[in-house]
Scaffold this motif. Structure first.
Motif, short mmCIF file in Angstrom:
data_model
loop_
_atom_site.label_atom_id
_atom_site.label_comp_id
_atom_site.label_asym_id
_atom_site.label_seq_id
_atom_site.Cartn_x
_atom_site.Cartn_y
_atom_site.Cartn_z
N LYS A 45 0.34 35.02 5.14
CA LYS A 45 -0.13 36.43 5.41
C LYS A 45 0.56 37.23 4.34
O LYS A 45 -0.24 38.35 3.83
N LYS A 46 1.79 37.27 4.03
CA LYS A 46 2.34 37.88 2.75
C LYS A 46 3.30 37.14 2.00
O LYS A 46 3.85 36.21 2.52
N LEU B 258 -7.01 35.16 -7.64
CA LEU B 258 -6.77 33.87 -7.57
C LEU B 258 -6.70 33.16 -5.95
O LEU B 258 -6.71 32.04 -5.91
N LYS B 259 -6.32 34.16 -5.35
CA LYS B 259 -6.17 33.58 -3.85
C LYS B 259 -7.34 33.21 -3.04
O LYS B 259 -7.35 32.45 -1.97
N GLU B 260 -8.56 33.57 -3.56
CA GLU B 260 -9.92 33.41 -2.97
C GLU B 260 -9.85 31.57 -2.91
O GLU B 260 -9.74 31.04 -3.47
N GLY B 261 -10.28 31.36 -1.67
CA GLY B 261 -10.45 30.10 -1.30
C GLY B 261 -9.36 29.27 -0.76
O GLY B 261 -9.39 27.96 -0.87
N THR B 262 -8.34 29.85 -0.75
CA THR B 262 -7.12 29.17 -0.30
C THR B 262 -6.53 29.75 0.93
O THR B 262 -6.97 30.50 1.69
N ILE B 263 -5.31 29.01 1.45
CA ILE B 263 -4.77 29.78 2.85
C ILE B 263 -4.22 30.75 2.38
O ILE B 263 -3.35 31.28 3.70
N ALA B 264 -4.17 31.18 1.49
CA ALA B 264 -3.47 32.83 1.17
C ALA B 264 -4.57 33.74 0.84
O ALA B 264 -4.23 34.87 0.52
N GLU B 265 -5.83 33.13 1.22
CA GLU B 265 -7.01 34.04 1.10
C GLU B 265 -6.86 35.68 1.53
O GLU B 265 -7.18 36.51 0.83
N ASN B 266 -6.40 35.64 2.65
CA ASN B 266 -6.13 37.11 3.30
C ASN B 266 -4.93 37.81 3.05
O ASN B 266 -4.29 38.69 3.90
N ALA C 161 0.99 35.17 -11.45
CA ALA C 161 0.29 35.28 -10.15
C ALA C 161 -0.08 33.75 -9.77
O ALA C 161 0.00 33.49 -8.67
N GLN C 162 -0.62 32.84 -10.67
CA GLN C 162 -0.94 31.60 -10.35
C GLN C 162 0.48 30.86 -9.91
O GLN C 162 0.37 29.86 -9.00
N ASN C 163 1.33 30.96 -10.61
CA ASN C 163 2.86 30.37 -10.09
C ASN C 163 3.12 30.98 -8.84
O ASN C 163 3.82 29.73 -8.06
N ILE C 164 3.07 32.29 -8.83
CA ILE C 164 3.41 32.51 -7.19
C ILE C 164 2.81 32.07 -6.15
O ILE C 164 3.12 31.71 -5.12
N LEU C 165 1.49 32.10 -6.61
CA LEU C 165 0.55 31.46 -5.33
C LEU C 165 0.83 30.07 -5.29
O LEU C 165 0.82 29.51 -4.09
N ASP C 166 0.95 29.14 -6.33
CA ASP C 166 1.01 27.74 -6.05
C ASP C 166 2.42 27.49 -5.25
O ASP C 166 2.48 26.73 -4.47
N ILE C 167 3.43 28.33 -5.59
CA ILE C 167 4.78 28.10 -4.88
C ILE C 167 4.50 28.43 -3.51
O ILE C 167 5.09 27.65 -2.48
N ALA C 168 3.92 29.65 -3.22
CA ALA C 168 3.74 30.03 -1.55
C ALA C 168 2.91 28.97 -0.94
O ALA C 168 3.28 28.48 0.30
N ILE C 169 1.87 28.23 -1.62
CA ILE C 169 1.08 27.54 -0.76
C ILE C 169 1.71 26.23 -0.70
O ILE C 169 1.85 25.79 0.21
N ASP C 170 2.53 25.60 -1.61
CA ASP C 170 3.31 24.33 -1.67
C ASP C 170 4.25 24.66 -0.38
O ASP C 170 4.57 23.67 0.62
N THR C 171 5.16 25.77 -0.36
CA THR C 171 6.18 25.96 0.64
C THR C 171 5.29 26.24 1.85
O THR C 171 6.18 25.54 2.95
N ALA C 172 4.36 26.96 2.06
CA ALA C 172 3.56 27.02 3.44
C ALA C 172 3.32 25.51 3.85
O ALA C 172 3.60 25.31 5.15
N VAL D 299 4.26 33.60 7.04
CA VAL D 299 3.21 32.62 7.27
C VAL D 299 2.78 32.47 8.98
O VAL D 299 3.39 32.89 9.61
N GLU D 300 1.50 31.77 9.05
CA GLU D 300 1.24 31.66 10.84
C GLU D 300 1.24 30.01 10.90
O GLU D 300 0.96 29.23 10.00
#
Length: 113
Positions: A27-28, A51-59, A7-18, A112-113
């Protein structure tokens, strides 16, 4: 629970890509996970939400598509889906079956938005 590190790796990749694409909100996140990847999907979803709390993926939400196990007989070429973990050709009964789907763990899309 290795699902937390996944989950952390998925989140890291998503945030970096965004961020690389100047997105402000994720968003998803869409992933495909094969049944042979040995990932408990409920644990993965729980870890992602924590893990997404406090990140741009929080919601954001994590959308998981589970990929069935598919094998191809190397003797007769028959392709079939498998429910269990015993792989024999349903056409010729050979045990020489090559797995062609069901081991993947891929991010397929980030909304993303």
């Amino acid at each position: 629970m290795h699902e937390a590190s996944i989950a952390q790796n998925i989140l890291d990749i998503a945030i970096d890509t965004a961020k690389q694409n100047d997105a402000k909100i994720i968003k998803k996140v869409f992933v495909k996970i094969g049944k042979l990847a040995a990932v408990d999907i409920n644990s993965l979803l729980f870890a992602f939400d924590a893990l997404k709390e406090g990140t741009i993926a929080e919601n954001s939400t994590l959308e998981v598509e589970e990929v069935l196990i598919k094998g191809e007989c190397e003797e007769c070429g028959f392709i079939n889906n498998y429910d269990g973990y015993f792989f024999s050709c349903k056409n010729c009964n050979s045990l020489n079956v090559k797995i062609i789907e069901g081991e993947e763990l891929n991010i397929t899309e980030i909304e993303v938005e």
